[in-house]
Design a protein around this motif. Structure first.
Motif, short mmCIF file in Angstrom:
data_model
loop_
_atom_site.label_atom_id
_atom_site.label_comp_id
_atom_site.label_asym_id
_atom_site.label_seq_id
_atom_site.Cartn_x
_atom_site.Cartn_y
_atom_site.Cartn_z
N LEU A 46 20.86 16.61 48.41
CA LEU A 46 19.95 16.16 47.36
C LEU A 46 20.66 15.83 46.03
N VAL A 47 21.94 16.17 45.95
CA VAL A 47 22.68 15.92 44.70
C VAL A 47 22.74 14.43 44.37
N LEU A 48 23.15 13.61 45.30
CA LEU A 48 23.28 12.17 45.04
C LEU A 48 21.93 11.52 44.70
N PRO A 49 20.86 11.78 45.45
CA PRO A 49 19.57 11.22 45.04
C PRO A 49 19.15 11.68 43.64
N ALA A 50 19.42 12.95 43.31
CA ALA A 50 19.07 13.44 41.97
C ALA A 50 19.83 12.66 40.90
N LEU A 51 21.10 12.40 41.16
CA LEU A 51 21.91 11.67 40.18
C LEU A 51 21.49 10.21 40.03
N PRO A 60 16.51 10.59 35.19
CA PRO A 60 17.17 10.19 33.94
C PRO A 60 18.46 11.00 33.74
N HIS A 61 19.37 10.50 32.94
CA HIS A 61 20.73 11.03 32.80
C HIS A 61 20.79 12.55 32.63
N THR A 62 20.17 13.11 31.61
CA THR A 62 20.28 14.54 31.35
C THR A 62 19.64 15.35 32.47
N ALA A 63 18.49 14.94 32.91
CA ALA A 63 17.81 15.64 34.01
C ALA A 63 18.63 15.54 35.29
N ALA A 64 19.25 14.39 35.51
CA ALA A 64 20.07 14.19 36.71
C ALA A 64 21.26 15.15 36.72
N ALA A 119 21.61 18.07 39.44
CA ALA A 119 22.79 18.05 40.32
C ALA A 119 23.57 19.36 40.21
N ALA A 120 23.72 19.88 38.99
CA ALA A 120 24.43 21.15 38.80
C ALA A 120 23.67 22.29 39.48
N PHE A 121 22.36 22.29 39.32
CA PHE A 121 21.55 23.32 39.98
C PHE A 121 21.68 23.25 41.50
N LEU A 122 21.57 22.05 42.04
CA LEU A 122 21.64 21.88 43.49
C LEU A 122 23.00 22.28 44.05
N ARG A 123 24.08 21.93 43.36
CA ARG A 123 25.43 22.32 43.81
C ARG A 123 25.59 23.83 43.76
N THR A 124 25.12 24.44 42.68
CA THR A 124 25.21 25.90 42.55
C THR A 124 24.37 26.59 43.62
N ALA A 125 23.15 26.10 43.84
CA ALA A 125 22.28 26.68 44.85
C ALA A 125 22.91 26.54 46.24
N SER A 126 23.52 25.42 46.51
CA SER A 126 24.18 25.20 47.80
C SER A 126 25.34 26.18 47.97
#
Length: 186
Positions: free
Chosen positions: A94-99, A103-107, A111-118
């Motif tokens: 889901l990181v790439l779709p989020a990015l 929008p930039h800041t939310a992306a 992405a940071a949340f998803l990588r950390t959760a993974s």
């Protein structure tokens, strides 16, 4: 949030696998669900929230009820592990779709949340394999040494100390690196 997802997935998969193999206990105990509240262990939650590694509430499994016999315990343990690893891969996917969609800041935040959760999911999955109650791998010990589950609360506190002092990350670090490189590409 990550704790809720991981506990729900692991507890639900372990329970479902047990029921599929013939043990109806998890169904009667109300554990045959992905609803996280049924699967959260308070001590394991403290470990995950404060130290980045924890565990779900153990599922009571009766290996004598399995149609495949005691080997079913290995299947149950590996199914729980696989469920959390698949969750880690899904979160990372889901990181790439989020990015690209947000929008930039939310992306960047998503992405940071998803990588950390993974990454947390990988630690969670690996830790669950350790054959010490109350971890899922501890189901094996329950068969080999039936008195061990009675010491579960003491063992949970000792596991929390091992998590807090970094012993778990030191021991599981090489396995984490290997799995993370496969799932996260890191």
């Amino acid at each position: 949030m990550t704790l809720m997802v991981l506990a729900g997935v692991q507890g639900g998969v372990v329970s479902a696998t047990s029921v599929l193999l013939g043990d109806k206990g998890p169904k009667y105990d109300g554990r045959l669900t992905l609803v996280p509240i049924s699967h959260i262990d308070p001590v394991g939650a403290i470990g995950l929230i404060f130290y980045g590694n924890g565990w779900a509430k153990p599922v009571a499994v009766d290996a004598e009820q399995f149609r495949v016999g005691p080997v079913g315990l290995v299947v149950v343990i590996l199914a729980g592990f696989a469920g959390v690893i698949v969750t880690a891969a899904a979160l990372n996917a889901l990181v790439l779709p989020a990015l690209t969609i947000l929008p930039h800041t939310a992306a960047l935040a998503a992405a940071a949340f998803l990588r950390t959760a993974s990454d947390l999911a990988i630690w969670f999955a690996l830790f669950s394999l350790v054959p010490i109650p109350p971890l899922t791998g501890g189901l094996l010990v329950g068969v080999l040494a039936p008195q061990m589950p009675r010491m579960e609360r003491i063992l949970a506190l000792l596991l929390l100390v091992a998590v807090a002092t970094g012993v778990v990350r030191l021991v599981l670090g090489p396995a984490h690196s290997m799995v993370a490189s496969f799932i996260l590409g890191a």
